[in-house]
Design a protein around this motif. Structure first.
Motif, mmCIF file in Angstrom:
data_model
loop_
_atom_site.group_PDB
_atom_site.id
_atom_site.type_symbol
_atom_site.label_atom_id
_atom_site.label_comp_id
_atom_site.label_asym_id
_atom_site.label_seq_id
_atom_site.Cartn_x
_atom_site.Cartn_y
_atom_site.Cartn_z
ATOM 1 N N LYS A 221 0.308 11.375 -7.356
ATOM 2 C CA LYS A 221 0.569 12.293 -8.471
ATOM 3 C C LYS A 221 0.418 13.751 -8.028
ATOM 4 N N ASP B 274 -2.243 8.285 -18.040
ATOM 5 C CA ASP B 274 -3.271 8.248 -16.988
ATOM 6 C C ASP B 274 -4.685 8.445 -17.551
ATOM 7 N N SER C 298 0.288 6.300 -8.150
ATOM 8 C CA SER C 298 -1.166 6.361 -7.917
ATOM 9 C C SER C 298 -1.603 7.789 -8.182
ATOM 10 N N THR D 25 0.808 -1.240 0.000
ATOM 11 C CA THR D 25 0.000 0.000 0.000
ATOM 12 C C THR D 25 0.833 1.278 0.000
ATOM 13 N N GLU E 116 -3.337 9.724 -6.208
ATOM 14 C CA GLU E 116 -3.147 10.608 -5.049
ATOM 15 C C GLU E 116 -1.682 11.011 -4.884
ATOM 16 N N ALA F 221 6.787 4.210 -5.164
ATOM 17 C CA ALA F 221 5.958 4.983 -4.232
ATOM 18 C C ALA F 221 6.692 5.242 -2.921
ATOM 19 N N ASP G 202 1.552 3.273 -2.150
ATOM 20 C CA ASP G 202 1.006 4.341 -3.001
ATOM 21 C C ASP G 202 -0.229 5.007 -2.404
ATOM 22 N N GLU G 203 -0.680 4.546 -1.233
ATOM 23 C CA GLU G 203 -1.862 5.142 -0.595
ATOM 24 C C GLU G 203 -1.423 6.045 0.538
ATOM 25 N N ILE H 175 -4.984 0.810 -13.857
ATOM 26 C CA ILE H 175 -3.886 1.647 -13.408
ATOM 27 C C ILE H 175 -2.945 1.918 -14.587
#
Ligand SMILES: *Cc1c(COP(=O)(O)O)cnc(C)c1O
Length: 386
Positions: free
Chosen positions: A236, A345, A232, A171, A234, A207, A173-174, A354
């Motif tokens: 970005k 994207d 991801s 996770t 977010e 990430a 990228d979150e 993705i």
């Protein structure tokens, strides 16, 4: 141009190697003095072209390359790559000798694997990294005792050479996930106190490298962001440095005609002209990775956004032009034409997937044109290249 350096259908991907170089150098600078980079070039460098991307990444300062499978490592060696290559996936112990022969570093996923691998290392020494599973639930060792046993076994074997220990985040990228913290802690705990002066210790993908440059241990595995893409949406919005997208995709009009109101276009006759319209035909279709789900997307022609109309065929698709345009007009499916830009994207968004997936599915039928300083350095067209 010699025959194996060109192509005879005007559909091609351009790979801007200056962007790859910039993205690698930016990460190295971001990590600071002691950070090493493993350039991840699996899946034909996420569809960009394995050898050229690998060579560019190494020249830009990457320390090692990574692929998913032994076959991909062999492919790079056959193209002349000499830098260290880590195989990230689980390999068969039976393939240890060929991996030694091709100087590939394998990934050990358990004590059992290491003991099997040793038996197959007849001639020479197998370099390997140990994979720890800290919560991805995919590959690797989860217990400290097993890790210690592998290290001990490797240190007493003349056929094994341990070069690193790593894990992979689920996770990173979150932005609001506590799970990456949990995995960091699990990794730290597993390797706590284990001496690793010259080993590569790595947990970070793009990430984590972008977000936690001070917590990478000593190495980042740089994949998606080497290609100029954010891991991801977010992330970005929160990049520590700008990324430069390396891949663009182009084709040319091969046929242009006016159709009358009420006439149909493509399979299923599912598109009907609402008025007299100019229709252009493009020599690109789902067999190239421009899949049927993209039927309602747009492309760029003469600097304008124009729609795809009708179903996408295996080798071709049609677009509606605002006016007559000459055959041979360049059409951009991914990338820039003057003021207009279609980023990867955008395509990923339309496909509800993705960005990783978009360049990966561009098939071998699409020639890759490599650019340096805006001029063509090389073309790879596997269709006619031996
Ligand atoms: C593909 C892969 C990476 C690269 O991840 P990115 O998100 O593309 O940077 C890193 N580590 C492993 C184990 C991988 O499989």
């Amino acid at each position: 141009m010699s025959e194996d350096l060109t192509f005879y259908r005007d559909t091609w991907a351009e790979i801007n190697l200056d962007a790859i170089e910039y993205n690698v150098k930016s990460m190295i600078q971001h990590l600071g003095r002691d950070g090493k980079v493993i350039a991840v070039v699996k899946a034909n460098a996420y569809g960009h072209g394995d050898y050229e991307v690998a060579e560019t990444a190494i020249k830009a300062g990457a320390d090692m390359l990574a692929v998913a499978f032994v076959d991909e490592g062999i492919a790079l060696r056959k193209k002349g790559m000499r830098s260290p290559i880590l195989v990230l996936g689980a390999s068969r112990p039976e393939d240890v000798q060929i991996s030694i022969d091709y100087d590939l570093t394998l990934t050990a996923v358990s004590l059992d694997w290491v003991m099997q691998a040793e038996k197959y290392a007849a001639d020479g020494e197998l370099a390997f990294h140990i994979k720890l599973d800290t919560g991805m639930g995919r590959l690797g060792i989860t217990k400290r005792e097993e890790l210690e046993a592998v290290i001990e076994f490797a240190c007493t074997s003349a056929h094994l050479k341990l070069g690193g220990i790593f894990t992979h985040f689920a996770t990173a990228d979150e932005l609001d996930s506590d799970y990456a913290e949990y995995q960091f802690a699990a990794f730290e705990k597993l390797i706590d106190g284990i001496a690793y002066p010259e080993w590569m210790i790595h947990c970070a993908n793009s990430a984590a490298g972008l977000r936690f440059p001070g917590r990478i241990f000593n190495t980042v595995r740089l994949g998606i962001s080497m290609y100029g893409l954010a891991p991801s949406m977010e992330l970005k919005e929160n990049l520590p440095y700008p990324l430069e997208e390396a891949l663009s995709l182009h084709t040319k009009l091969v046929h242009v005609k006016k159709i009358a109101k009420g006439e149909k276009v493509s399979y299923g006759a599912a598109y009907t002209a609402e008025e007299d319209e100019w229709i252009g035909t493009l020599p690109v279709g789902y067999a190239d990775g421009w899949i049927r789900r993209l039927k309602d997307s747009e492309v760029l022609a003469d600097g304008m956004r124009v729609p795809i109309v009708g179903r996408i065929c295996m080798d071709q698709c049609m677009i509606r032009l605002p006016r007559k345009m000459p055959i041979g007009t360049q059409v951009t499916l991914i990338g820039r034409q003057s003021e207009e830009y279609i980023p990867i994207d955008e395509i990923a968004g339309r496909l509800e997937t993705i960005n990783y997936e978009v360049p990966c599915i561009l098939s071998a039928r699409v020639p890759r044109m490599f650019l340096r300083n805006k001029s063509i350095m090389e073309v790879r067209n596997p269709i006619i290249q031996s």
